[in-house]
Structure formats: structure tokens, C-alpha cells
Design an enzyme around this catalytic site. Structure first.
Site, PDB file in Angstrom:
ATOM      1  N   SER A   1       0.836  -1.204   0.000  1.00 10.79           N
ATOM      2  CA  SER A   1       0.000   0.000   0.000  1.00 10.79           C
ATOM      3  C   SER A   1       0.873   1.257   0.000  1.00 10.79           C
ATOM      4  O   SER A   1       1.669   1.458  -0.923  1.00 10.79           O
ATOM      5  CB  SER A   1      -0.975  -0.034   1.179  1.00 10.79           C
ATOM      6  OG  SER A   1      -1.932   0.990   1.069  1.00 10.79           O
TER       7      SER A   1
ATOM      8  N   HIS B   1      -8.388   0.706  -0.978  1.00 12.26           N
ATOM      9  CA  HIS B   1      -8.178  -0.293  -2.034  1.00 12.26           C
ATOM     10  C   HIS B   1      -9.468  -0.987  -2.476  1.00 12.26           C
ATOM     11  O   HIS B   1      -9.507  -2.198  -2.660  1.00 12.26           O
ATOM     12  CB  HIS B   1      -7.118  -1.318  -1.603  1.00 12.26           C
ATOM     13  CG  HIS B   1      -5.794  -0.692  -1.317  1.00 12.26           C
ATOM     14  ND1 HIS B   1      -5.020  -0.110  -2.286  1.00 12.26           N
ATOM     15  CD2 HIS B   1      -5.127  -0.503  -0.143  1.00 12.26           C
ATOM     16  CE1 HIS B   1      -3.925   0.389  -1.743  1.00 12.26           C
ATOM     17  NE2 HIS B   1      -3.979   0.169  -0.434  1.00 12.26           N
TER      18      HIS B   1
END
Length: 255
Positions: free
Chosen positions: A35, A144
Site C-alpha cells: 500500500s 483499495h
């Protein structure tokens, strides 16, 4: 804590750790990050500068937060259920709302994200399909997943406007587990990852296929080291979050 504050802090600590290793002559053959860690990875590879990374991840955090008001989204870790069945649980529980796999971490750990009630329903369905545990995560936004598309659209032009260079070493991207060897590809991957799942298991498998045998996790915590050990069981993994860890890193790399 709001993500627009935590994201720059993570990048700062990770970059400091990486620079200390570099000062000892320890440089990577490949880099990857989970991430926001992919920004630290790009700084390490020289794709863009540290100052630009701090500014862009602060905006990334702000745009993610503003895309979904606090309390409307959620994330949960599904433990002990394979990724296919987690995807099934999400599809069967959406009810017209967004819920989908967000972090494919490997070894029966998949994080889902989406609208709060859809995430709750998907967690219940996952239990019915055999999940060992469902753990709600204390996050300020559902990262996400498709609910982050407004954030992706806002961030894209700012990412593309950064001053960049081709990375010194390949950056294995979250979005497709492919090594990015030029700046344009690395930036495109960062744009897409805002609303796409983090394919961490595939990232580690790709690194292993490239011949990587030793992994150094730089920055706070050791969660990724644990995941890597489960995915690539023959690997050597070591965490470097403070100067006290330096001896262990040097020993692992046989300096």
C-alpha cells in the site's frame, strides 16, 4: 488517527531506515511496499524524491479520507479462508453496495473493504463459508476498493506531475506484481493502486521467482516479514525499524 497523518509518518520512518542501511553499503536488488509502502519503495529506488513523496502521500491520505465520510466505510480481515471464497462472500453479500477483497496477503489472510454494512454482511457470509475469524479493522476509510475511485481521480494528475527518474532497481507493484523498470510504469501503478487490491502474495511470489532469497522490512513493525515467511518459506526475513536492529540485518545479509 486520520490517514493523511499516518501515511507521511510511515514513509518518513521507512525512508530513514532505508537511508541508514544505504549508509552501511546495504542496497536492494528489488524493492516493493505494501500500500503506502510502495511510495517508500519508489523513494528507495530513486523514482522520485523524499520531499515529493511526503507531500503526495499526505494528499493521498486526505483524498482517500474525503472520498468516503468517516463511518460510512469499513475494512475487515478474513482469516482462514482462501481468496476465492472471500471473493464469493463479497459478491453474495454486496446487495447493491461495494465490498471486495482489498489486501490479498496470502496464507489465508484477505482483507475486505467497502460500505460498512456490506462489509459486515460479507464477514458473516465468510464465516458461513468456513472462515476461522473475521476481525474488523480500526481504519478511517475503506482503502483499495472502488469507493476510492474519487481519490484516485484527484491524485492521478498530481502523481503524473511529479519530477521522476527511472528507478535504479525494479519496483514490484501492488497492482499486478510486475517489476516496474521505468518511471512512467511506476507512476501508473501508484495511480491504479488507490482503488485496486494490494496483491501482496503475488508480489512475494514474483520476487521469489526473480531469485530473491533475503527480505529486509524497513520501517515500523514486522507484519510484512511474517507474511513473507508464510508465502516464501525458504526465505530469510529480517525487520529493520530502529538502529538496534542493524546487527541482525547485517548478519542476515552476511556483511
Amino acid at each position: 488517527m486520520l490517514t493523511e497523518n499516518t501515511q507521511p509518518a510511515i514513509v518518513a520512518v521507512s525512508t530513514a531506515a532505508c537511508r541508514l542501511l544505504e549508509s552501511r553499503g546495504l542496497t536492494p536488488a528489488y524493492v516493493a511496499g505494501h500500500s503506502v509502502g510502495e511510495y517508500s519503495a519508489n523513494v528507495a529506488a530513486g523514482t522520485f524524491g523524499f520531499g515529493d513523496a511526503l507531500r503526495i502521500v499526505r494528499r493521498r491520505g486526505r483524498y482517500m479520507q474525503e472520498a468516503v465520510p468517516v463511518g460510512e466505510g469499513a475494512m475487515a480481515a478474513i482469516l482462514g479462508l482462501d481468496a476465492g471464497k472471500v471473493a464469493q462472500a463479497c459478491a453474495e453479500s454486496a446487495g447493491g453496495e461495494i465490498v471486495s477483497p482489498a489486501n490479498l496477503n496470502g496464507s489465508g489472510q484477505v482483507v475486505i473493504a467497502g460500505a460498512r454494512e456490506a462489509v459486515r454482511r460479507a464477514g458473516e457470509r465468510a464465516r458461513a463459508l468456513g472462515a476461522r475469524r473475521v476481525v474488523p479493522l480500526p481504519v478511517s476509510a475503506p482503502f483499495h476498493c472502488a469507493m476510492m475511485k474519487p481519490a484516485e481521480d484527484r491524485l492521478a494528475p498530481e502523481l503524473r506531475a511529479l519530477s521522476t527518474r527511472n528507478p535504479r532497481v525494479p519496483v514490484v507493484a501492488n497492482v499486478d506484481a510486475e517489476p516496474k523498470r521505468d518511471a512512467a510504469a511506476a507512476i501508473a501503478a501508484l495511480v491504479q493502486q488507490v482503488s485496486a487490491p494490494v496483491r501482496w502474495e503475488e508480489v512475494v511470489v514474483r520476487l521469489a521467482s526473480e531469485g530473491v532469497t533475503t527480505y529486509v522490512e524497513v520501517g515500523p513493525g514486522s507484519v510484512l516479514s511474517g507474511l513473507v515467511r508464510k508465502i516464501h518459506r525458504e526465505a530469510t526475513c529480517v525487520s529493520f525499524g530502529s538502529p538496534y536492529d542493524l546487527a541482525a540485518v547485517e548478519s542476515a545479509i552476511d556483511v
